[in-house]
Each structure stands twice: as structure tokens, then as C-alpha cells.
Scaffold this motif. Structure first.
Motif, mmCIF file in Angstrom:
data_model
loop_
_atom_site.group_PDB
_atom_site.id
_atom_site.type_symbol
_atom_site.label_atom_id
_atom_site.label_comp_id
_atom_site.label_asym_id
_atom_site.label_seq_id
_atom_site.Cartn_x
_atom_site.Cartn_y
_atom_site.Cartn_z
ATOM 1 N N ARG A 64 0.816 -1.226 0.000
ATOM 2 C CA ARG A 64 0.000 0.000 0.000
ATOM 3 C C ARG A 64 0.847 1.271 0.000
ATOM 4 N N MET A 65 0.416 2.216 -0.807
ATOM 5 C CA MET A 65 0.941 3.583 -0.826
ATOM 6 C C MET A 65 -0.135 4.501 -0.253
ATOM 7 N N THR A 66 0.291 5.520 0.490
ATOM 8 C CA THR A 66 -0.652 6.490 1.037
ATOM 9 C C THR A 66 -0.306 7.881 0.531
ATOM 10 N N VAL A 67 -1.330 8.624 0.135
ATOM 11 C CA VAL A 67 -1.168 9.993 -0.356
ATOM 12 C C VAL A 67 -1.949 10.925 0.565
ATOM 13 N N VAL A 68 -1.291 12.003 1.005
ATOM 14 C CA VAL A 68 -1.902 12.963 1.924
ATOM 15 C C VAL A 68 -1.875 14.352 1.289
ATOM 16 N N LYS A 69 -3.019 15.033 1.348
ATOM 17 C CA LYS A 69 -3.094 16.403 0.846
ATOM 18 C C LYS A 69 -2.462 17.354 1.852
ATOM 19 N N LEU A 70 -1.632 18.275 1.355
ATOM 20 C CA LEU A 70 -0.997 19.278 2.195
ATOM 21 C C LEU A 70 -1.910 20.497 2.326
ATOM 22 N N GLU A 71 -1.873 21.135 3.490
ATOM 23 C CA GLU A 71 -2.749 22.290 3.718
ATOM 24 C C GLU A 71 -2.460 23.423 2.752
#
Length: 404
Positions: A64-71
Motif C-alpha cells: 500500500r501507498m498512502t497519499v496525503v493532501k498538504l494544507e
């Protein structure tokens, strides 16, 4: 062939190219050159996971890869997976809405199954900075990162002080770095403050009762392991898929659990000659093991109602090398106020907090576990203990260097 059939063939060909991973020989794990990707939105417009498959002997589990949106706009990528056309298209869809990929994190030092994808992935996002766990190495050849395709001008080691990272206003991290003599075991636990989400690679996991969606896209591995012998051609059903998945889970975490026994090669070859065509699709019909009647009890003990635990291979061969160091790291991670954990394997997301995370490492302290969170059955560790002794005898591994 009529026009409709030709069109259908072209569509299938395009889809097949979307899943293609031509560099699979670098790490020859199933499903080799064809890798599907499933994207799942964990938190709306904030966190997404990208699941693919990996395995051996049809023992397939999610990676699994996880992608997080930056503020401030843009995306952070934790533990890239194979950058197939399909995978990149799914990431680009997020970029179109939330901004470019700014940071790519390799959160492990030795995990080639994670490391091999980072260079090719980074080349698809030429403006992203790449950060890696310290003390990188590889086996059997210790290759420099540039040989694995990492962009040298954009690749940096994660600062030991997390406040020095360019994304420190949104994330904390703690680095576990165990010197194994012939290399190191590294893990970067990354905490997204705003969503109260902890990202980990290999240290902790949770096993779901039913097969994850990515595993169900092609049910053959599930049905392969649902069989009781070489002659079975298991019917595709929900029950068969669940049975196959639960046996796969035992196989994957223990290698040879106590509920599984090997049969002689001579018997295995004799059975293969009589196997059905369906059975011969895999390894010419060879099915060199059988499951004991108590295999389901072994799975239930492993799953523990969905509890968080440390993989047995890490318990036995890696983390026991430096228990005090591991516990100090776990204590620091447990100071964060997270409410969910996204591991790189098996179930995700896992609804768990600092207490459950820290409890997963209680085996290192030889103390009583909390009610309802019992240690894994000792009999299932027998093969791993034997493997550890053999590796030490051959000088490949070393005895534990410290005690709690």
C-alpha cells in the motif's frame, strides 16, 4: 472477427497496458508484470490509499501507498507502489484537484519491495523532493540508490530531527533504525497531525477476516489456497474466498504455521499427475502441503478480533535484536494523539490509537498482555525459531545484542 469483437480486444489490450509493470524482474514477486491498483479515499479530500498486490506461491497480500493532501496545496506520498499507467493516472487525478506531488517518502531502509518503486515513481513527478530513511542498503547486492533509479539531485536522507523537515508543520515522524550488523532495519512512523492519522510500513498490522478488495480482483490465489488437496477444483464462492484468504494470512505471517504440514515430494508429484486441469494451472498441479483440522482456530488467534500486532517474522528475527531501542521508539510514537493507523500491508485503515499501538510491542517486555489482546500462539513460531537458529549457526544472523 467482427467489428465489435475487435473493439473489445483493443479495449482489453489498452487495459492490459495500463496494468503493465515491465521491471518486475528486479523483485520477481507475484503478480509479476501485471499490477492492478485500487484507490480508496480514507478521509474526504485529505488521505487516499493505493493498493496493489505482492506475493509468492499465490500467497498474495496488499502492498500500500498512502497519499496525503498538504494544507498549503500539493500532495505527500508515503511508500510508493509500482508506477503503472493506471496508478499514475489515479495520482494525476488527485494532482488536478489538489496540486502537485511535492514530497515522496521511502520509509524503510531494507525493504526492497518498497524501495524498488521509488526511483521510477519519482521520475513521473520531476518536481517532487524525495526523502529516504537513513542507512539505506539492499540485498543480495548493496547497490547505491542512484543505481535503483533515485534522482540524485532531488533525494535526501530524512533529518534526524523531524522539525527540520520541510513538511514539519503538518507532520511529525520518528525513525527506528536497528543495526543488524549486515545491514539495518529501518522504519519511519509518520503522523499527520490534522487528521490524527499514523502511517507505518512493516512494524504493525491487522488481519481482516475477509479478503481485501485488491485480492478479490483475481480470485485464483484465494481458491488455490482454499483447496484441501491437489485434486480439489474449488468452486468460486464467498465462503471459498474467505477460507483461502485466511489460510493465505497464516502462510504469509508465519511461513509455516503449526496448522499446516508438508507432504513428501514423491507424494506431491504423484498427486499432481492425477490433478485436474484447473489445479495444474498453478505449478503443474503441485500442492505440497495440507491443512490440519484446527487451521481456523489458528487464524482466529492470529486475527484476535482485528487487533494490532507485530508480524512474527519481525518479532523473531529483527525487533528482538534491540528491544530497548524498539520500545523507546514505540513510546515516542505513542505520545501522538492518533485515532487510526494505515500500515503498508494487510488491513487499512485500522481504527486504533496510541494504547493499542504500544500494546503491540508488549512481547518485547515479556509482560502480561491486556485483556482481550493475547500473545500469538507459541506453537506457530516453531518454524521461525528454527529458522533463526539456522541463520545464527550459518553466521547470517546474530543473537540478540541487548535485553530489556
Amino acid at each position: 472477427m467482427n467489428a465489435q469483437e475487435k473493439q473489445g480486444q483493443q479495449v482489453r489490450s489498452i487495459r492490459s497496458r495500463d496494468f503493465s509493470w515491465p521491471f518486475w524482474l528486479a523483485v520477481p514477486l507475484y503478480p509479476y508484470g501485471k499490477r492492478r491498483t485500487l484507490r480508496h479515499e480514507v478521509i474526504k479530500d485529505t488521505i487516499w490509499t493505493f493498493d496493489q498486490l505482492q506475493g509468492i506461491l499465490y500467497t498474495v497480500v496488499p502492498i500500500r501507498m498512502t497519499v496525503v493532501k498538504l494544507e498549503a496545496g500539493g500532495l505527500l506520498v508515503y511508500a510508493p507502489v509500482a508506477p503503472t499507467t493506471e496508478c499514475i493516472r489515479l495520482v494525476k487525478e488527485l494532482e488536478a484537484k489538489h496540486g502537485d506531488v511535492k514530497y515522496i517518502i521511502l520509509p524503510t531502509a531494507s525493504g526492497l519491495e518498497h524501495k524498488v518503486f521509488v526511483g521510477p515513481f519519482a521520475r513521473r513527478f520531476p518536481n517532487a523532493q524525495v526523502f529516504v530513511a537513513p542507512n539505506q542498503w539492499s540485498f543480495p547486492l548493496n547497490l547505491p540508490l542512484s543505481w535503483l533509479g533515485f534522482p540524485s539531485r532531488r533525494t535526501r536522507v530524512l533529518p534526524a530531527d523531524s522539525t527540520k523537515a520541510p513538511f514539519a508543520n503538518e507532520f511529525d515522524y520518528e525513525i527506528l533504525d536497528i543495526d543488524l550488523g549486515r545491514g539495518s532495519f529501518g522504519e519511519v512512523a509518520l503522523f499527520h497531525k490534522r487528521s490524527r492519522t499514523l502511517l507505518v510500513t512493516d512494524t504493525v498490522l491487522s488481519v481482516p477476516e475477509d479478503p481485501p478488495a485488491i485480492v478479490q480482483l483475481d480470485p485464483y490465489p484465494l481458491l488455490f489456497h482454499a483447496r484441501d488437496n491437489a485434486f480439489d477444483a474449488t468452486e468460486d464462492s464467498e465462503a471459498s474466498r474467505r477460507k483461502g484468504w485466511q489460510r493465505i494470512s497464516l502462510f504469509a505471517v508465519y511461513f509455516r504455521p503449526s496448522a499446516m504440514e508438508m507432504i513428501g515430494l514423491r507424494q506431491a508429484f504423484r498427486d499432481a499427475l492425477k490433478a485436474s486441469n484447473w489445479s495444474r494451472k498453478a505449478y503443474f498441479g503441485l500442492f505440497p502441503f495440507r491443512w490440519k483440522d484446527n487451521w481456523k482456530q489458528s487464524f482466529d488467534a492470529l486475527r484476535g478480533g482485528g487487533r494490532l500486532f507485530v508480524a512474527p517474522i519481525l518479532q523473531t528475527l529483527i525487533l528482538s535484536q534491540a528491544p530497548r531501542q524498539v520500545l523507546d521508539w514505540a513510546d515516542k510514537v505513542a505520545l501522538w494523539d492518533f485515532q487510526r493507523i494505515i500500515p503498508c500491508h494487510f488491513d487499512s485503515p485500522v481504527e486504533a490509537g496510541p494504547r493499542q499501538f504500544r500494546q503491540a510491542f508488549a512481547f518485547l517486555e515479556h509482560r502480561l498482555f491486556e485483556h482481550g489482546n493475547q500473545p500469538l500462539p507459541e506453537e506457530d513460531f516453531e518454524f521461525l525459531r528454527e529458522l533463526e537458529e539456522e541463520l545464527i549457526r550459518r553466521g547470517i544472523a546474530s543473537p540478540a545484542k541487548e535485553k530489556v
